[in-house]
Design an enzyme around this catalytic site. Structure first.
Site, PDB file in Angstrom:
ATOM      1  N   GLU A 177     -11.775  -5.218  -1.087  1.00  0.00           N
ATOM      2  CA  GLU A 177     -12.984  -4.983  -0.293  1.00  0.00           C
ATOM      3  C   GLU A 177     -13.197  -6.037   0.793  1.00  0.00           C
ATOM      4  O   GLU A 177     -14.323  -6.468   1.071  1.00  0.00           O
ATOM      5  CB  GLU A 177     -14.204  -4.910  -1.213  1.00  0.00           C
ATOM      6  N   LYS A 208       0.915  -8.624  -9.228  1.00  0.00           N
ATOM      7  CA  LYS A 208      -0.389  -8.129  -8.765  1.00  0.00           C
ATOM      8  C   LYS A 208      -0.981  -7.281  -9.877  1.00  0.00           C
ATOM      9  O   LYS A 208      -0.314  -6.379 -10.399  1.00  0.00           O
ATOM     10  CB  LYS A 208      -0.228  -7.307  -7.483  1.00  0.00           C
ATOM     11  N   HIS A 244      -6.522  -7.791  -7.886  1.00  0.00           N
ATOM     12  CA  HIS A 244      -7.353  -6.785  -7.217  1.00  0.00           C
ATOM     13  C   HIS A 244      -8.605  -6.622  -8.076  1.00  0.00           C
ATOM     14  O   HIS A 244      -8.517  -6.243  -9.245  1.00  0.00           O
ATOM     15  CB  HIS A 244      -6.586  -5.466  -7.111  1.00  0.00           C
ATOM     16  N   MET A 246       0.862  -1.189   0.000  1.00  0.00           N
ATOM     17  CA  MET A 246       0.000   0.000   0.000  1.00  0.00           C
ATOM     18  C   MET A 246       0.894   1.233   0.000  1.00  0.00           C
ATOM     19  O   MET A 246       1.467   1.616   1.019  1.00  0.00           O
ATOM     20  CB  MET A 246      -0.934  -0.018   1.212  1.00  0.00           C
ATOM     21  N   CYS A 273      -1.216  -0.469  -9.693  1.00  0.00           N
ATOM     22  CA  CYS A 273      -1.297   0.876  -9.103  1.00  0.00           C
ATOM     23  C   CYS A 273      -2.127   1.796  -9.995  1.00  0.00           C
ATOM     24  O   CYS A 273      -1.834   1.944 -11.186  1.00  0.00           O
ATOM     25  CB  CYS A 273       0.101   1.455  -8.911  1.00  0.00           C
ATOM     26  N   ASN A 332      -8.148 -10.278  -3.928  1.00  0.00           N
ATOM     27  CA  ASN A 332      -7.903  -9.025  -3.223  1.00  0.00           C
ATOM     28  C   ASN A 332      -8.997  -8.021  -3.573  1.00  0.00           C
ATOM     29  O   ASN A 332      -9.414  -7.935  -4.721  1.00  0.00           O
ATOM     30  CB  ASN A 332      -6.520  -8.486  -3.616  1.00  0.00           C
TER      31      ASN A 332
END
Length: 319
Positions: free
Chosen positions: A202, A140, A169, A9, A99, A200
């Site tokens: 929520e 990711k 994500h 993060m 990102c 990934n």
């Protein structure tokens, strides 16, 4: 057994927060904030600055393995930097294709690459070839930039490039962090590749964790902002129990105090309050005591102002 991973993060989960959260327990590994690769092969100090854990066998103080994340768009340059990181013996190397930050995307990094599955394949293949076999190479990704039409192609490209595990994500770049997450697309990607897929997006509660596993079919889950808002979330998932604010707050007070001590050692006295307030601001979502503490600290600007207020609040807030 299901694995839990602490997410990278940017601007939030630095080595201090990774240390505090992993000592609370429950994580199988964590991933650093990204190291941007743009024009040159970076010196070892660029990697140890983002991941001081590299000087401790790539582990947090709790012994949790730390994987170093790279962000860039040039396959050869990323490969050369991955080889540089590999000399420091990281627990793994992760590639950032998720990102959503505009500045990062304008420079051809993160989620901006999701329109080019071929380039993702080249990057993965170059990095995998540059890194010793015993060091895992993972990635990711988000679901796309504005839509999901290339999500499956991107996942397959990364798999064919040699990535060994893939975190998805469940949002596009355009989605930002707005709910709901598109868990059904994680399930679709899982069905399209053979490598392990980690879900990934929520997951704020034990109920969310159970729901994302059911919706995606994934055994493994990466926790991001939910783990910052509820620092005991991973431990709670492992135990299968709901939050108990009265029982949690004494533990959280110790975590906050430890975080505050470490932050003061790392940044200037005028910067440390902002770091603490950032974390408390997120923790308000799950813990009412954090709301009270955040309000008490909000007007304060220096470490010298914060410390006595923090001490008084802890002495009178129970636990």
């Amino acid at each position: 057994m299901s694995r839990l991973i602490l997410a990278p993060m940017e601007g939030l989960a630095d080595d201090i927060l990774r240390d505090v959260l992993t000592r609370a327990g429950g994580y199988d590994w964590c991933v650093t904030e990204f190291v941007r690769v743009s024009t040159t092969v970076l010196p070892p100090s660029a990697f140890t600055r983002v991941s001081p854990e590299l000087t401790r066998a790539s582990r947090t103080r709790a012994g949790t393995p730390v994987r170093v994340q790279l962000l860039g768009s040039d396959p050869d340059l990323l490969a050369a930097n991955a080889a540089q990181v590999a000399r420091l013996k990281p627990a793994g190397i992760d590639l950032n294709f998720g990102c959503p930050a505009p500045l990062v995307n304008r420079k051809g990094g993160g989620a901006a690459l999701l329109e080019e599955p071929g380039l993702l394949h080249q990057i993965a293949m170059a990095v995998r070839a540059a890194v010793p076999e015993e060091i895992p190479v993972t990635a990711k990704m988000r679901l796309g930039i504005r839509d999901t039409h290339r999500a499956l192609d991107c996942a397959r490209a990364l798999e064919q490039g040699g990535v060994q595990e893939l975190v998805v994500h469940a949002r596009t770049k355009a989605d930002g962090y707005r709910p709901p997450a598109r868990w059904e697309w994680v399930a679709a990607i899982r069905g399209a590749v053979r490598l392990p897929v980690i879900a990934n997006g929520e997951v704020w509660t034990l109920a969310d964790y159970r729901a994302i596993r059911a919706a995606t079919g994934c055994d493994d889950v990466m926790l991001g902002r939910g783990a910052v808002a509820d620092p005991l979330l991973a431990r709670r998932i492992r135990a299968g129990g709901a939050a108990d604010p009265a029982a949690d707050w004494p533990i959280l007070k110790e975590m906050i105090a430890d975080f505050w001590t470490q932050v003061q050692q790392k940044v200037l006295p005028t910067q440390s309050p902002g770091r603490l307030k950032q974390w408390l601001g997120m923790m308000r979502r799950a813990h009412p005591q954090a709301e009270q503490l955040f309000k008490a600290l909000r007007p304060l600007r220096t470490a010298q102002e914060v410390s006595p207020v923090l001490t008084r609040h802890f002495a009178t807030s129970g636990g």
